[in-house]
Scaffold this motif. Structure first.
Motif, short mmCIF file in Angstrom:
data_model
loop_
_atom_site.label_atom_id
_atom_site.label_comp_id
_atom_site.label_asym_id
_atom_site.label_seq_id
_atom_site.Cartn_x
_atom_site.Cartn_y
_atom_site.Cartn_z
N ARG A 146 1.00 -1.23 0.09
CA ARG A 146 -0.05 -0.18 0.12
C ARG A 146 0.94 0.85 0.01
NH1 ARG A 146 -5.79 0.05 1.50
NH2 ARG A 146 -5.50 -2.31 2.61
N ARG A 186 -9.28 3.06 -1.99
CA ARG A 186 -8.47 2.56 -1.98
C ARG A 186 -8.03 3.55 0.06
NH1 ARG A 186 -6.89 -2.57 -1.80
NH2 ARG A 186 -5.14 -1.65 -1.45
N ILE A 187 -8.20 2.48 0.78
CA ILE A 187 -8.18 3.09 2.33
C ILE A 187 -5.75 3.93 2.12
CG2 ILE A 187 -7.20 2.90 4.41
CD1 ILE A 187 -8.89 0.69 4.52
N LEU A 188 -5.72 5.39 2.09
CA LEU A 188 -4.83 5.92 1.91
C LEU A 188 -3.89 5.76 3.03
CD1 LEU A 188 -5.90 8.85 0.40
CD2 LEU A 188 -4.89 7.19 -0.70
N HIS A 217 -18.67 10.85 1.37
CA HIS A 217 -19.28 9.09 1.58
C HIS A 217 -20.34 8.95 1.93
CE1 HIS A 217 -18.41 5.44 4.19
NE2 HIS A 217 -19.58 5.69 4.94
N THR A 234 -9.14 12.35 6.29
CA THR A 234 -7.70 12.14 7.56
C THR A 234 -6.94 10.63 7.53
OG1 THR A 234 -9.31 11.49 9.24
CG2 THR A 234 -9.08 14.35 8.85
N ASP A 290 -12.35 7.44 7.06
CA ASP A 290 -14.48 8.23 6.91
C ASP A 290 -14.84 8.26 8.36
OD1 ASP A 290 -14.99 5.88 5.10
OD2 ASP A 290 -14.55 6.81 4.28
N1 LIG Z 1 -7.05 7.40 5.35
C1 LIG Z 1 -8.08 7.65 4.80
N2 LIG Z 1 -8.19 6.64 3.40
C2 LIG Z 1 -9.46 6.88 2.93
C3 LIG Z 1 -10.66 7.97 3.53
C4 LIG Z 1 -10.36 7.98 4.78
O1 LIG Z 1 -11.14 9.06 5.00
N3 LIG Z 1 -9.10 8.33 4.54
N4 LIG Z 1 -12.01 7.87 2.37
C5 LIG Z 1 -11.86 6.66 2.05
C6 LIG Z 1 -13.43 6.34 0.71
N5 LIG Z 1 -14.05 5.04 1.44
C7 LIG Z 1 -15.36 5.33 2.24
O2 LIG Z 1 -15.83 6.68 1.56
C8 LIG Z 1 -13.24 3.80 1.36
C9 LIG Z 1 -12.56 3.02 0.19
C10 LIG Z 1 -12.22 1.95 0.95
C11 LIG Z 1 -11.95 1.31 2.12
C12 LIG Z 1 -11.58 -0.03 1.58
O3 LIG Z 1 -12.46 -1.20 2.56
N6 LIG Z 1 -10.56 -0.42 1.07
C13 LIG Z 1 -10.00 -1.57 0.58
C14 LIG Z 1 -10.89 -2.55 -0.41
C15 LIG Z 1 -12.11 -2.01 -0.74
C16 LIG Z 1 -12.24 -2.38 -2.53
O4 LIG Z 1 -11.19 -2.67 -3.28
O5 LIG Z 1 -12.88 -2.81 -3.12
C17 LIG Z 1 -8.40 -1.25 0.67
O6 LIG Z 1 -8.18 -0.61 0.65
O7 LIG Z 1 -8.32 -2.00 1.14
C18 LIG Z 1 -13.25 1.80 2.89
C19 LIG Z 1 -14.12 3.05 2.28
C20 LIG Z 1 -11.08 5.98 0.83
N7 LIG Z 1 -9.87 6.37 1.27
#
Ligand SMILES: Nc1nc2c(c(=O)[nH]1)N[C@@H](CN(C=O)c1ccc(C(=O)N[C@@H](CCC(=O)O)C(=O)O)cc1)CN2
Ligand SMILES: NCC(=O)N[C@@H]1O[C@H](COP(=O)([O-])[O-])[C@@H](O)[C@H]1O
Length: 247
Positions: A89, A115-117, A133, A165, A169
């Protein structure tokens, strides 16, 4: 003194420089993963000069995202950056930061970016990272929000624009829009209702930011210098229409 030795260079050159700087559009990079209906709403808002800036690039972690076609059709730089091609990641986020920075954005907008950042990414762009969201945060953080809301039998659902942040979410909310949940609603119909409100409030929040009206300070988000309530402003359909008419 001008080169011919005549009167000094006219003030108008200074004025022109100022007006040129003032008219330089604010630059927006949009991150997507899929269909891009929210991206399309932003492209449409830009075409009506209702976004307050220019989308200079769209970047997707999924190469087959239909939103990349929407960007190309609108003449916007469309970049596929498949996260699966990176070992971690952190490596993906590092590559994403480099691509984003090449476009020198004033604002980075997540629009269905799945993607979770990492903390490194969030800190790099902190305060100029917005997400939409599909729930009335803090309710239903995470995924599958419509199905979860229906399963709980809620009578109200909606969407939230928030600053991004490290907490998934959990960032400060800027604006929300609510929809009534009817007994005959299923996840698909509820998703459609929420999408319509997303497409209305997201361009408004982005324009507020690009115009300098919306800022994320030490004490939280402010609009026109006034602190926003914990769940942001609740925009009704009429409020949103009025906000757009005023522009
Ligand atoms: N650090 C942050 N990253 C992200 C945020 C945030 O607030 N802080 N918002 C999300 C957007 N989002 C919902 O609005 C969200 C996107 C993705 C996931 C998630 O569980 N992703 C998985 C993969 C899921 C998939 O590929 O279908 C992962 O990254 O492993 C949850 C919430 C964007 N990023
Ligand atoms: N947690 C992130 C998330 O679920 N975002 C949601 O994905 C959809 C993207 O639609 P789009 O690709 O058509 O804009 C939107 O409903 C957005 O709120």
């Amino acid at each position: 003194m001008s080169s011919s030795g005549d009167a000094p260079t006219p003030a108008s050159d200074t004025l022109n420089d100022f007006s040129a700087e003032a008219s330089q559009a604010r630059r927006v990079v949009v991150l997507i993963s899929g269909n891009g209906s929210n991206l399309q709403a932003l492209i449409d808002a830009q075409s009506y000069d209702e976004l307050g800036g220019e989308i200079v690039a769209v970047i997707s972690n999924q190469a087959d995202a239909y939103g990349l076609k929407r960007a190309r059709d609108a003449g916007i730089d469309a970049v596929a950056l498949p996260h699966r091609e990176y070992d971690s990641r952190e490596a993906f986020d590092g590559a994403l930061i480099k691509v984003i920075e090449r476009h020198e954005p004033d604002l980075i907008v997540l629009a269905g970016f799945m993607r979770i950042l990492t903390p490194v990414f969030v800190q790099r762009f902190y305060g100029r990272l917005l997400n939409i969201h599909p729930s009335l945060l803090p309710a239903y953080q995470g995924l599958d929000t419509h199905a979860r809301a229906l399963a709980d039998g809620v009578t109200e659902h909606g969407c939230s624009v928030h600053f991004v942040t490290e907490e998934l979410d959990g960032g400060p909310v800027v604006v929300q829009a609510a929809v009534a949940v009817d007994t005959e609603d299923d996840a698909a119909s509820l998703k459609d209702k929420v999408h319509l409100r997303e497409h209305l409030i997201y361009p408004i929040a982005i324009k507020w930011f690009l115009e300098g009206r919306l800022q994320l300070g030490q004490q939280g988000p402010t609009l026109d210098g006034m602190p926003l309530p914990p769940q942001g402003l609740r925009l009704s359909h009429a409020d949103a229409a009025e906000e757009l008419d005023e522009e």
